[in-house]
Design a protein around this motif. Structure first.
Motif: not given
Length: 146
Positions: A29-34, A42-43, A71-74
Protein backbone atom coordinates in the motif's frame (compact mmCIF):
# COMPACT_ATOMS: atom_id res chain seq x y z
CA UNK A 1 -4.72 -29.73 -22.36
CA UNK A 2 -3.90 -26.07 -22.00
CA UNK A 3 -2.72 -24.33 -18.88
CA UNK A 4 -3.02 -20.82 -17.52
CA UNK A 5 -1.06 -19.20 -14.72
CA UNK A 6 -3.04 -17.04 -12.30
CA UNK A 7 -2.30 -14.78 -9.35
CA UNK A 8 -4.48 -15.76 -6.37
CA UNK A 9 -5.64 -13.14 -3.88
CA UNK A 10 -8.17 -12.57 -1.10
CA UNK A 11 -11.02 -10.07 -1.04
CA UNK A 12 -12.92 -10.42 2.18
CA UNK A 13 -13.15 -14.11 2.96
CA UNK A 14 -13.24 -15.17 -0.71
CA UNK A 15 -10.37 -16.14 -2.94
CA UNK A 16 -10.13 -14.76 -6.47
CA UNK A 17 -7.57 -14.96 -9.23
CA UNK A 18 -6.43 -13.07 -12.31
CA UNK A 19 -4.64 -14.30 -15.40
CA UNK A 20 -0.99 -13.54 -14.74
CA UNK A 21 -0.62 -12.05 -18.21
CA UNK A 22 -2.75 -9.11 -16.97
CA UNK A 23 -0.65 -8.53 -13.83
CA UNK A 24 2.35 -6.21 -14.06
CA UNK A 25 3.42 -6.22 -10.41
CA UNK A 26 2.23 -6.35 -6.82
CA UNK A 27 2.88 -3.37 -4.56
CA UNK A 28 2.58 -2.64 -0.88
CA UNK A 29 0.00 0.00 0.00
CA UNK A 30 1.19 3.50 -0.83
CA UNK A 31 -0.25 7.01 -0.43
CA UNK A 32 -3.30 7.47 -2.64
CA UNK A 33 -4.52 10.88 -3.76
CA UNK A 34 -8.31 11.11 -3.70
CA UNK A 35 -10.05 12.45 -6.78
CA UNK A 36 -13.15 14.64 -6.26
CA UNK A 37 -16.45 13.17 -7.45
CA UNK A 38 -14.90 9.83 -8.35
CA UNK A 39 -17.11 6.74 -8.03
CA UNK A 40 -17.11 5.15 -4.57
CA UNK A 41 -14.95 2.20 -5.67
CA UNK A 42 -12.20 4.49 -7.03
CA UNK A 43 -9.85 5.22 -4.13
CA UNK A 44 -7.87 7.75 -6.16
CA UNK A 45 -4.62 7.87 -8.07
CA UNK A 46 -0.99 6.99 -7.40
CA UNK A 47 2.25 8.02 -9.05
CA UNK A 48 3.68 4.79 -10.38
CA UNK A 49 7.17 5.61 -11.61
CA UNK A 50 5.96 8.85 -13.19
CA UNK A 51 2.70 7.44 -14.55
CA UNK A 52 -0.54 8.56 -12.87
CA UNK A 53 -2.49 5.36 -12.23
CA UNK A 54 -6.10 4.95 -11.11
CA UNK A 55 -6.55 2.78 -8.00
CA UNK A 56 -9.74 0.78 -7.56
CA UNK A 57 -10.90 -0.81 -4.31
CA UNK A 58 -12.00 -4.28 -5.45
CA UNK A 59 -13.72 -4.91 -2.13
CA UNK A 60 -16.06 -1.97 -2.72
CA UNK A 61 -16.63 -2.89 -6.35
CA UNK A 62 -17.55 -6.49 -5.50
CA UNK A 63 -19.72 -5.59 -2.52
CA UNK A 64 -17.47 -6.98 0.24
CA UNK A 65 -16.62 -3.59 1.75
CA UNK A 66 -16.83 -3.01 5.49
CA UNK A 67 -16.84 0.62 6.72
CA UNK A 68 -14.00 0.11 9.21
CA UNK A 69 -11.75 -1.59 6.69
CA UNK A 70 -8.14 -0.44 7.17
CA UNK A 71 -6.30 -0.01 3.86
CA UNK A 72 -2.81 0.23 5.41
CA UNK A 73 -2.07 -3.51 5.24
CA UNK A 74 -3.60 -4.14 1.81
CA UNK A 75 -1.82 -4.91 -1.44
CA UNK A 76 -2.16 -3.21 -4.79
CA UNK A 77 -2.12 -5.42 -7.86
CA UNK A 78 -0.97 -3.37 -10.82
CA UNK A 79 -2.79 -4.80 -13.81
CA UNK A 80 -3.53 -4.03 -17.43
CA UNK A 81 -7.17 -3.39 -18.28
CA UNK A 82 -8.09 -2.54 -21.86
CA UNK A 83 -4.64 -1.11 -22.65
CA UNK A 84 -4.57 0.96 -19.46
CA UNK A 85 -2.69 0.33 -16.22
CA UNK A 86 -4.90 0.17 -13.11
CA UNK A 87 -4.13 -0.48 -9.45
CA UNK A 88 -6.48 -2.89 -7.71
CA UNK A 89 -6.60 -2.97 -3.90
CA UNK A 90 -6.99 -6.47 -2.47
CA UNK A 91 -6.71 -7.80 1.09
CA UNK A 92 -3.74 -10.10 0.40
CA UNK A 93 -1.98 -11.94 -2.41
CA UNK A 94 -1.35 -15.62 -1.76
CA UNK A 95 0.44 -17.28 -4.66
CA UNK A 96 0.83 -17.95 -8.37
CA UNK A 97 -0.93 -21.11 -9.52
CA UNK A 98 -0.92 -23.04 -12.78
CA UNK A 99 -4.42 -24.23 -13.70
CA UNK A 100 -5.42 -26.74 -16.34
CA UNK A 101 -8.64 -26.62 -18.36
CA UNK A 102 -10.00 -29.51 -16.29
CA UNK A 103 -9.71 -27.47 -13.10
CA UNK A 104 -11.83 -24.58 -14.43
CA UNK A 105 -15.60 -24.77 -14.58
CA UNK A 106 -18.25 -22.31 -15.65
CA UNK A 107 -20.40 -20.88 -12.84
CA UNK A 108 -23.47 -23.02 -12.11
CA UNK A 109 -26.63 -22.23 -14.11
CA UNK A 110 -28.54 -21.48 -10.92
CA UNK A 111 -26.03 -18.69 -10.24
CA UNK A 112 -25.99 -17.35 -13.78
CA UNK A 113 -29.74 -16.90 -13.84
CA UNK A 114 -29.87 -14.92 -10.58
CA UNK A 115 -26.59 -13.02 -10.26
CA UNK A 116 -24.71 -10.68 -12.58
CA UNK A 117 -21.63 -12.76 -13.29
CA UNK A 118 -20.49 -11.28 -16.61
CA UNK A 119 -17.08 -10.60 -15.11
CA UNK A 120 -16.53 -14.15 -13.80
CA UNK A 121 -14.52 -16.25 -16.26
CA UNK A 122 -14.97 -19.41 -14.28
CA UNK A 123 -14.41 -21.14 -10.97
CA UNK A 124 -11.17 -23.04 -10.46
CA UNK A 125 -11.06 -26.13 -8.28
CA UNK A 126 -7.79 -26.89 -6.51
CA UNK A 127 -6.95 -29.83 -4.25
CA UNK A 128 -9.94 -31.91 -5.34
CA UNK A 129 -12.21 -28.89 -4.94
CA UNK A 130 -11.23 -28.06 -1.36
CA UNK A 131 -10.03 -24.66 -2.55
CA UNK A 132 -12.17 -22.63 -4.98
CA UNK A 133 -10.91 -19.59 -6.85
CA UNK A 134 -13.24 -17.20 -8.64
CA UNK A 135 -11.55 -16.19 -11.89
CA UNK A 136 -12.17 -12.52 -12.69
CA UNK A 137 -12.26 -10.94 -16.13
CA UNK A 138 -10.87 -7.47 -15.39
CA UNK A 139 -11.66 -6.16 -18.86
CA UNK A 140 -15.35 -6.84 -18.27
CA UNK A 141 -15.37 -5.88 -14.58
CA UNK A 142 -13.56 -2.58 -14.93
CA UNK A 143 -14.20 -1.97 -18.59
CA UNK A 144 -17.87 -1.33 -17.95
CA UNK A 145 -17.13 0.95 -15.00
CA UNK A 146 -14.67 3.30 -16.70
Amino acid sequence: MSEVQVVAFMVGSEEFCLDISKVREIKEMMPITRVPNAPDFVEGVINLRGQITTVVNLKKLLGYYEPDDDLSRKKIIIAEVKDEIVGIIVDSVSDVITLTDEQIEQPPKTLTSRVDIRYIKGIAKINEGERLLIMLDLDKLLGEEF
